[in-house]
Design a protein around this motif. Sequence first.
Motif, PDB file in Angstrom:
ATOM      1  N   LEU A 274       0.854  -1.178   0.000  1.00  0.00           N
ATOM      2  CA  LEU A 274       0.000   0.000   0.000  1.00  0.00           C
ATOM      3  C   LEU A 274       0.893   1.231   0.000  1.00  0.00           C
ATOM      4  N   THR A 275       1.018   1.866  -1.153  1.00  0.00           N
ATOM      5  CA  THR A 275       1.899   3.021  -1.288  1.00  0.00           C
ATOM      6  C   THR A 275       1.143   4.311  -0.987  1.00  0.00           C
ATOM      7  N   ASP A 276       1.902   5.390  -0.850  1.00  0.00           N
ATOM      8  CA  ASP A 276       1.294   6.701  -0.624  1.00  0.00           C
ATOM      9  C   ASP A 276       0.434   7.129  -1.807  1.00  0.00           C
ATOM     10  N   ASN A 277       0.750   6.639  -3.001  1.00  0.00           N
ATOM     11  CA  ASN A 277       0.019   7.057  -4.198  1.00  0.00           C
ATOM     12  C   ASN A 277      -1.076   6.089  -4.628  1.00  0.00           C
ATOM     13  N   ALA A 278      -1.441   5.137  -3.787  1.00  0.00           N
ATOM     14  CA  ALA A 278      -2.514   4.199  -4.129  1.00  0.00           C
ATOM     15  C   ALA A 278      -3.850   4.952  -4.271  1.00  0.00           C
ATOM     16  N   TYR A 279      -4.081   5.943  -3.446  1.00  0.00           N
ATOM     17  CA  TYR A 279      -5.324   6.708  -3.523  1.00  0.00           C
ATOM     18  C   TYR A 279      -5.374   7.572  -4.778  1.00  0.00           C
ATOM     19  N   VAL A 280      -4.210   7.970  -5.297  1.00  0.00           N
ATOM     20  CA  VAL A 280      -4.159   8.735  -6.543  1.00  0.00           C
ATOM     21  C   VAL A 280      -4.620   7.841  -7.689  1.00  0.00           C
ATOM     22  N   TYR A 281      -4.201   6.579  -7.664  1.00  0.00           N
ATOM     23  CA  TYR A 281      -4.650   5.613  -8.660  1.00  0.00           C
ATOM     24  C   TYR A 281      -6.186   5.485  -8.601  1.00  0.00           C
ATOM     25  N   SER A 282      -6.714   5.343  -7.408  1.00  0.00           N
ATOM     26  CA  SER A 282      -8.177   5.218  -7.247  1.00  0.00           C
ATOM     27  C   SER A 282      -8.897   6.450  -7.774  1.00  0.00           C
ATOM     28  N   PHE A 283      -8.341   7.623  -7.509  1.00  0.00           N
ATOM     29  CA  PHE A 283      -8.930   8.851  -8.040  1.00  0.00           C
ATOM     30  C   PHE A 283      -8.968   8.802  -9.566  1.00  0.00           C
ATOM     31  N   GLY A 284      -7.892   8.336 -10.187  1.00  0.00           N
ATOM     32  CA  GLY A 284      -7.834   8.238 -11.642  1.00  0.00           C
ATOM     33  C   GLY A 284      -8.912   7.324 -12.196  1.00  0.00           C
ATOM     34  N   ILE A 285      -9.148   6.213 -11.517  1.00  0.00           N
ATOM     35  CA  ILE A 285     -10.202   5.281 -11.951  1.00  0.00           C
ATOM     36  C   ILE A 285     -11.569   5.939 -11.838  1.00  0.00           C
ATOM     37  N   VAL A 286     -11.826   6.601 -10.726  1.00  0.00           N
ATOM     38  CA  VAL A 286     -13.115   7.285 -10.540  1.00  0.00           C
ATOM     39  C   VAL A 286     -13.300   8.380 -11.586  1.00  0.00           C
ATOM     40  N   ALA A 287     -12.243   9.110 -11.887  1.00  0.00           N
ATOM     41  CA  ALA A 287     -12.327  10.158 -12.920  1.00  0.00           C
ATOM     42  C   ALA A 287     -12.681   9.548 -14.275  1.00  0.00           C
ATOM     43  N   LEU A 288     -12.063   8.414 -14.624  1.00  0.00           N
ATOM     44  CA  LEU A 288     -12.396   7.728 -15.876  1.00  0.00           C
ATOM     45  C   LEU A 288     -13.864   7.295 -15.897  1.00  0.00           C
ATOM     46  N   GLU A 289     -14.330   6.772 -14.774  1.00  0.00           N
ATOM     47  CA  GLU A 289     -15.723   6.325 -14.694  1.00  0.00           C
ATOM     48  C   GLU A 289     -16.691   7.493 -14.862  1.00  0.00           C
TER      49      GLU A 289
ATOM     50  N   THR B 128       5.565   5.460  -8.493  1.00  0.00           N
ATOM     51  CA  THR B 128       6.525   6.566  -8.481  1.00  0.00           C
ATOM     52  C   THR B 128       6.292   7.535  -9.634  1.00  0.00           C
ATOM     53  N   LEU B 129       5.580   7.105 -10.672  1.00  0.00           N
ATOM     54  CA  LEU B 129       5.304   7.974 -11.815  1.00  0.00           C
ATOM     55  C   LEU B 129       3.953   8.676 -11.705  1.00  0.00           C
ATOM     56  N   ARG B 130       3.192   8.357 -10.680  1.00  0.00           N
ATOM     57  CA  ARG B 130       1.921   9.059 -10.448  1.00  0.00           C
ATOM     58  C   ARG B 130       2.196  10.380  -9.737  1.00  0.00           C
ATOM     59  N   PRO B 131       1.396  11.399 -10.043  1.00  0.00           N
ATOM     60  CA  PRO B 131       1.581  12.669  -9.322  1.00  0.00           C
ATOM     61  C   PRO B 131       1.095  12.528  -7.878  1.00  0.00           C
ATOM     62  N   CYS B 132       1.572  13.393  -7.005  1.00  0.00           N
ATOM     63  CA  CYS B 132       1.037  13.415  -5.647  1.00  0.00           C
ATOM     64  C   CYS B 132      -0.333  14.095  -5.695  1.00  0.00           C
ATOM     65  N   MET B 133      -1.134  13.866  -4.679  1.00  0.00           N
ATOM     66  CA  MET B 133      -2.506  14.380  -4.712  1.00  0.00           C
ATOM     67  C   MET B 133      -2.549  15.901  -4.729  1.00  0.00           C
ATOM     68  N   SER B 134      -1.603  16.556  -4.110  1.00  0.00           N
ATOM     69  CA  SER B 134      -1.603  18.023  -4.143  1.00  0.00           C
ATOM     70  C   SER B 134      -1.378  18.523  -5.570  1.00  0.00           C
ATOM     71  N   SER B 135      -0.561  17.816  -6.351  1.00  0.00           N
ATOM     72  CA  SER B 135      -0.373  18.180  -7.764  1.00  0.00           C
ATOM     73  C   SER B 135      -1.636  17.916  -8.566  1.00  0.00           C
TER      74      SER B 135
END
Length: 128
Positions: A11-26, A88-95
């Motif tokens: 569980l990385t710090d950017n796992a939630y960023v991935y989830s946000f990306g999926i929700v945005a696609l949906e 590591t290639l995902r942006p941080c949530m603040s970005s």
Amino acid sequence: MAPEYAMRGYLTDNAYVYSFGIVALEIVSGKSNTNYRPKQECVHLLDWAYVLHEQGILMELVDPSLGSNYSVMNMLNLALLCTNQSPTLRPCMSSVVSMLEGKIAVQAQTIKLDRMNPDMIFKAFEML
């Protein structure tokens, strides 16, 4: 679920960023990531988004009721950026928030699919 968590339990710090990306696609497509399968070789909505992006026709993914404009394309590009297989290639949530607010430009990423592997397009889910 982020690929690193699904495959290895990390569980990385950017796992939630991935989830946000999926929700945005949906939201932009009006389709569910897990229930939408336009072609046999695509496992999820994200797979189809990668195929359309590579073909240069990503706007075909957009729900027709949204129309086609700059902000929709920005959201699609942001969703693809957030769903990078490598945390590591995902942006941080603040970005991500800054990109949504228009304070910084959405970085379009270059995606090349491995067509040599006919089993799955989205290789991050091989182990599932």
